[in-house]
Scaffold this active site. Structure first.
Site, mmCIF file in Angstrom:
data_model
loop_
_atom_site.group_PDB
_atom_site.id
_atom_site.type_symbol
_atom_site.label_atom_id
_atom_site.label_comp_id
_atom_site.label_asym_id
_atom_site.label_seq_id
_atom_site.Cartn_x
_atom_site.Cartn_y
_atom_site.Cartn_z
ATOM 1 N N HIS A 104 4.995 6.697 2.617
ATOM 2 C CA HIS A 104 4.138 5.748 3.337
ATOM 3 C C HIS A 104 3.146 5.049 2.402
ATOM 4 C CE1 HIS A 104 5.283 6.781 7.548
ATOM 5 N NE2 HIS A 104 5.773 7.833 6.904
ATOM 6 N N ASP A 130 -2.431 -0.109 -1.088
ATOM 7 C CA ASP A 130 -2.113 0.304 0.284
ATOM 8 C C ASP A 130 -0.597 0.209 0.473
ATOM 9 O OD1 ASP A 130 -2.631 1.027 2.929
ATOM 10 O OD2 ASP A 130 -4.230 -0.455 3.158
#
Ligand code: ADQ
Length: 457
Positions: free
Chosen positions: A153, A355
């Site tokens: 992720h 991110d």
């Protein structure tokens, strides 16, 4: 899919309510196959090979316990004080301790023993995130030959950054034990393949997959998304004004877990610079919602302190008796309220320094009224920026750039706002979370896994 789906993630929903895009997507995929979801119990306990049933219908949810020491050394330690900073380009925050890595390996090995007891030969195993990088290696060592997929992720680290690890050579080896390595973006895939290319043990197959010893691994990008239609419907629902009587005029919204990777100090400074340089007297407000996370880790205590200090400075300098320019809420907010806040905001600020994807960016776009949409200001270092090129892309290290983007978003013409929003919405709809899980599982079922290689085990 003939067998069941077995999902492994650090967190599992403990109650009846399953909320949040990712949780709902996994819930749906598991319900469809009558599968099993395994994760760590949020409370420490007896660290043995047992599992506790959290729920049974429409699929089984099972929790394993971490001991107090494992919570510290494995979860807060290796996962969140070594791997998290390393994967977010913060080698300076990495805390290498042999007991952290030992606990990580112990937990992964225990989980492999547990899974071996329950996995049938045709079950698909889907492992989530950096907490379980060595799980496939442990499963293979325990004799499990099932197809095992992995989804990361967070960003895939650059080759040079991996040298921060005590045993960097193990990283490629352990990843190659998965049949499929799923990453958020094409840039992540490029970095992962660069790592394999630099490893003399890896060979590339004609279809681009990687042969490593007896194993073949496919590396692909699967950009994660949200339940776009569901979130839009939530945002459209008429509900009470979330501000009550205290509604700020034009407001810019920030929503993040309080984490040093999210670039919050620079966001506050960028907003202050905007206030300093604006040419009109409009009273914009930045509403920042940042619930605490991983508070026992010193780097998180430090960022909390730093933000409170900057917020105090900004308000001290710019506030008026009837205007608080920066409102900072250090608590979670119910999703329905969050959806309504997104819809009322004139702009959303995402300034991550690194991110994996950033779901807030996608939620904001989905929540807008297409006829009068707010503008997404998006860090070029968030995975979401790879496809959402019509957001206002910013360099989060450049305070001036953030200030200019705020000014541009607040002054943007109606036509340009609608055009940019339509382009972003198309991406958010195309990369919906349901299609993310379906594409990943479809690829895991069909990616190369030649018998001759599994026979060599
Ligand atoms: P996170 O780092 O947690 O996720 P993000 O993708 O933005 O970051 O997801 C955060 C989620 O939490 C969003 O759904 C958001 O609405 C919710 N949230 C944040 N603040 C909240 C608040 N105050 N109240 C209520 N809800 C709040 C990791 C990676 C990301 C990747 C996701 C999914 O770091 O890069 O996009 O996993 O793969």
């Amino acid at each position: 899919m003939s067998g069941r789906l077995i999902v492994i993630s650090n967190r599992i929903p403990m109650g009846d309510a399953v909320s949040g895009g990712l949780m709902v997507a996994l819930h749906d995929a598991l319900a469809a196959s009558g599968g099993i979801w395994i994760g760590a119990h949020p409370e420490a306990g007896q660290a043995d090979d047992g599992l506790e049933e959290v729920s049974t219908a429409p699929y089984q949810r099972l929790a394993f316990r971490l001991s107090e020491i494992e919570m510290h050394d494995y979860y807060l330690g290796y996962a969140n004080s070594v791997l998290w900073p390393l994967f977010h380009r913060r080698g300076d925050l990495v805390e290498l301790r042999p007991e952290y890595e030992a606990a990580y390996r112990r937990v992964n090995a225990r989980l492999a023993r547990i899974i071996r007891q329950i996995a049938g030969p045709d079950d698909l195993i889907w492992v989530h995130d950096y907490h379980f990088l060595s799980l496939a290696a442990e499963l293979r060592a325990a004799g499990v030959q099932n197809r095992i997929g992995f989804f990361l992720h967070v960003p895939f680290p650059a080759l040079g950054d991996l040298s921060v690890l005590t045993h960097p050579e193990r990283f490629a080896d352990e990843l190659a034990q998965f049949n499929l390595v799923g990453l958020q973006t094409r840039s992540d895939v490029a970095r992962c393949l660069e790592m394999f290319r630099a490893d003399p043990r890896a060979e590339f197959m004609p279809d681009g997959s990687v042969k490593f010893g007896h194993r073949i691994t496919s590396v692909r990008s699967f950009p994660i998304g949200i339940d776009t239609a569901g979130f839009a419907a939530e945002a459209e629902k008429a509900g009470p004004n979330p501000f009550g009587a205290e509604e700020p005029g034009r407001f810019i919204l920030g929503v993040d877990r309080l984490d040093y990777s999210k670039g919050l100090p620079n966001r506050f400074k960028g907003f202050a610079r905007y206030l300093e340089t604006r040419t009109d007297n409009a009273r914009a407000c930045l509403l920042q919602i940042a619930p605490p996370s991983r508070e026992q880790v010193p780097a998180y205590q430090e960022i909390t302190r730093e933000l409170e200090e900057i917020a105090g400075h900004v308000n001290g300098r710019f506030a008026e008796l009837d205007w608080t320019p920066l409102r900072y809420i250090h608590r979670p907010i119910a999703r329905a309220k969050l959806a309504r806040l997104y819809r009322r905001a004139k702009a959303c600020l995402v300034t991550s320094l690194a991110d994996g994807m950033n779901l807030v960016a996608k939620e904001f776009v989905a929540a807008q009224n297409p006829d009068d949409p707010g503008i997404l200001i998006l860090s070029r270092f968030a995975g979401a920026a790879e496809d959402m090129t019509e957001a206002l892309l910013v360099n989060p290290y450049d305070i001036e750039d953030i200030a200019k983007a705020i000014s541009c978003a607040l002054g943007m013409s109606h036509d340009e706002r609608r055009r940019r929003h339509a382009a972003c919405l198309e991406v958010v709809q195309r990369t919906d979370v349901a299609q993310w899980s379906a594409t990943f599982l479809g690829t895991l079922t069909t990616c190369p896994y030649p018998r001759e290689f599994s026979d060599l085990l």
